[in-house]
Design an enzyme around this catalytic site. Structure first.
Site, short mmCIF file in Angstrom:
data_model
loop_
_atom_site.label_atom_id
_atom_site.label_comp_id
_atom_site.label_asym_id
_atom_site.label_seq_id
_atom_site.Cartn_x
_atom_site.Cartn_y
_atom_site.Cartn_z
N HIS A 13 0.97 -0.92 0.13
CA HIS A 13 -0.06 -0.20 0.08
C HIS A 13 0.91 1.03 -0.04
O HIS A 13 1.40 1.51 0.83
CB HIS A 13 -0.84 -0.02 1.29
N HIS A 15 1.42 5.39 -1.67
CA HIS A 15 1.28 6.69 -2.47
C HIS A 15 2.54 7.15 -2.89
O HIS A 15 3.45 7.38 -1.97
CB HIS A 15 0.55 7.67 -1.68
N ASN A 41 -4.99 7.40 -6.08
CA ASN A 41 -5.89 8.71 -5.68
C ASN A 41 -5.03 9.87 -6.14
O ASN A 41 -4.66 10.69 -5.39
CB ASN A 41 -6.15 8.70 -4.30
N LYS A 99 -9.59 0.25 -5.67
CA LYS A 99 -9.36 0.76 -4.41
C LYS A 99 -10.88 1.47 -4.22
O LYS A 99 -10.98 2.26 -5.05
CB LYS A 99 -8.16 1.75 -4.43
N HIS A 136 -10.58 1.43 1.86
CA HIS A 136 -10.12 2.47 3.09
C HIS A 136 -11.49 2.19 3.97
O HIS A 136 -12.76 2.99 3.48
CB HIS A 136 -10.24 3.70 2.34
N HIS A 174 -4.68 -0.47 5.72
CA HIS A 174 -4.22 0.57 7.15
C HIS A 174 -5.31 0.13 8.33
O HIS A 174 -5.68 0.94 8.69
CB HIS A 174 -3.92 1.85 6.97
N LEU A 219 -4.92 9.28 7.98
CA LEU A 219 -6.16 8.67 7.96
C LEU A 219 -6.09 7.34 7.45
O LEU A 219 -5.51 7.02 6.49
CB LEU A 219 -7.08 9.39 7.12
N ASP A 247 1.44 2.57 3.52
CA ASP A 247 0.65 3.80 3.27
C ASP A 247 1.38 5.07 3.29
O ASP A 247 1.07 6.15 3.72
CB ASP A 247 -0.35 3.79 4.27
N HIS A 251 3.27 14.72 1.32
CA HIS A 251 2.79 15.91 1.11
C HIS A 251 3.51 16.93 1.25
O HIS A 251 4.59 16.73 2.20
CB HIS A 251 1.54 16.23 2.15
O1 DOR Z 1 -3.19 9.77 5.49
C1 DOR Z 1 -3.80 9.49 4.30
N1 DOR Z 1 -3.24 10.00 3.52
N2 DOR Z 1 -4.53 8.46 4.34
C2 DOR Z 1 -5.26 8.10 3.09
O2 DOR Z 1 -6.23 7.41 3.03
C3 DOR Z 1 -4.69 8.95 1.78
C4 DOR Z 1 -3.29 9.28 2.03
C5 DOR Z 1 -2.82 10.30 0.94
O3 DOR Z 1 -3.06 9.98 -0.18
O4 DOR Z 1 -2.44 11.48 1.35
ZN ZN Z 2 -3.38 5.21 1.42
#
Ligand code: DOR
Ligand code: ZN
Length: 343
Positions: A13, A15, A41, A99, A136, A174, A219, A247, A251
């Site tokens: 998992h 990103h 996403n 997903k 999720h 998660h 999250l 996960d 950012h």
């Molecule tokens: O904390 C999170 N960030 N939870 C998620 O489900 C998505 C992820 C994100 O894409 O930033």
């Molecule tokens: Zn995620």
């Protein structure tokens, strides 16, 4: 034990975003993991096979020279996902799952599913073609307390999906609560879960006590200590239902350190070290290999990796930041000394 050699692990998992962020973060994962399930996403979300294949090409194009890292792609389920999309995914060697984000649950989930029952014909096709559903697992209704959203999702949605589609393979992504651990552990073999390093190492005090620490905000949100302990017990139990999924969700620093900070922990730079720390704390390093290197591959019906990695009990420092042109991304445990290092 001060050295541990395991079969090369995978991250089930992850990103990695696109463009400059992808460029800045991909090496961290590729150095540690052979493969990763890539979350869809993006803005806009990855909803078609064509988009997923071009995203895969973008990831391959920014890998460090000589890397054999393989991105395993997924599609984002929306109200428009069709049975034909499921057939196309089943026929693709590069796309491995759908997903499901309940609409509004987290970062870039606006296009998610608002009426889950309306997706049942798609679930039926996924069950028939044996395409896994990655979930999720949180309700999104404002009326529910953020700390209760996972449990309420299980009771109000997930249990019904599992009952209705007994042959559908589902990964509850998660997991963060004792209730989710119990649900997955007592469900059929088709139901599995990923666990992040932050949920194994921290409870909500890490984020909120003595000052608000935005780099611990993700999250589903960190929960109470009793939940962390249930997650550690599950991850270190040797049960093949629980496997590694970081996960890692980068950012920009200024968007995390903000009056309305983004959800997501950029844990990729220290991922294996953090998992080793969590397993070591309870004397279960011998269970790390199954969790990190075997159970996810087995669940997805993919071969286990060849080759090995070695972790040594050696101090090293997590970088303070990762640089983009004019921005930075701050990793989890930035600047801190960790005790397990990947050789
Ligand atoms: O904390 C999170 N960030 N939870 C998620 O489900 C998505 C992820 C994100 O894409 O930033
Ligand atoms: Zn995620």
């Amino acid at each position: 034990m001060d050295k541990l050699t395991i079969v090369r692990p995978d991250d089930w998992h992850l990103h990695v975003r696109t463009g400059a962020v992808l460029h800045a973060v991909i090496a961290a994962t590729a150095q540690q993991f052979a493969r990763a399930i890539i979350m869809p996403n993006l803005k806009p979300p990855v909803t078609s096979v064509e988009q997923a294949l071009s995203y895969r090409e973008e990831i391959l194009s920014v890998l460090p020279a000589g890397s054999d890292f393989q991105p395993l792609m997924t599609l984002y389920l929306t109200g428009l996902t069709s049975v034909n999309d499921v057939k196309q995914v089943a026929a693709s060697e590069h796309i491995h799952a759908f997903k499901l984000y309940p609409a509004g649950a987290t970062t870039n989930s606006d296009s998610g599913v608002s009426n889950i029952e309306a997706a049942y014909p798609v679930f039926e096709a996924m069950e028939k073609h044996d395409v896994p559903l990655l979930v999720h697992g949180e309700v999104t209704d404002e009326k529910y307390d953020i700390f209760d959203r996972e449990k309420i999702f299980i009771d109000s949605q997930l249990q019904a999906i599992v009952n209705r589609f007994p042959n559908l393979r589902i990964v509850m992504e998660h997991v963060t609560t004792e209730e989710a651990v119990q649900f997955v552990a007592s469900a059929a073999d088709k139901i599995a879960a990923t666990i992040t390093p932050q949920h194994l190492l921290y409870n909500r005090n890490a984020m909120l006590a003595g000052g608000i620490r935005p780099h611990f905000y993700c999250l589903p949100i960190l929960k109470r200590e009793q939940h962390r302990q249930a997650l550690v017990a599950a991850a270190t139990s040797g049960s093949p239902k629980f496997f590694l999924g970081t996960d890692s969700a980068p950012h920009l620093t200024h968007l995390k350190e903000h009056s309305c900070g983004c959800a997501g922990c950029f844990n990729a730079p220290a991922a294996l070290s953090l998992y080793a720390e969590a397993f070591d704390q309870v004397g279960k390093l011998d269970k790390l290999e199954g969790f990190a290197s075997f159970f996810g591959a087995d669940f997805y019906g993919l071969p286990r990796n060849q080759g090995h990695v070695t972790l040594a009990k050696t101090d090293w420092q997590v970088p303070e930041v990762f640089h983009l042109a004019n921005e930075t991304i701050t990793p989890l445990r930035a600047g801190e000394t960790l005790h397990w290092q990947l050789l």
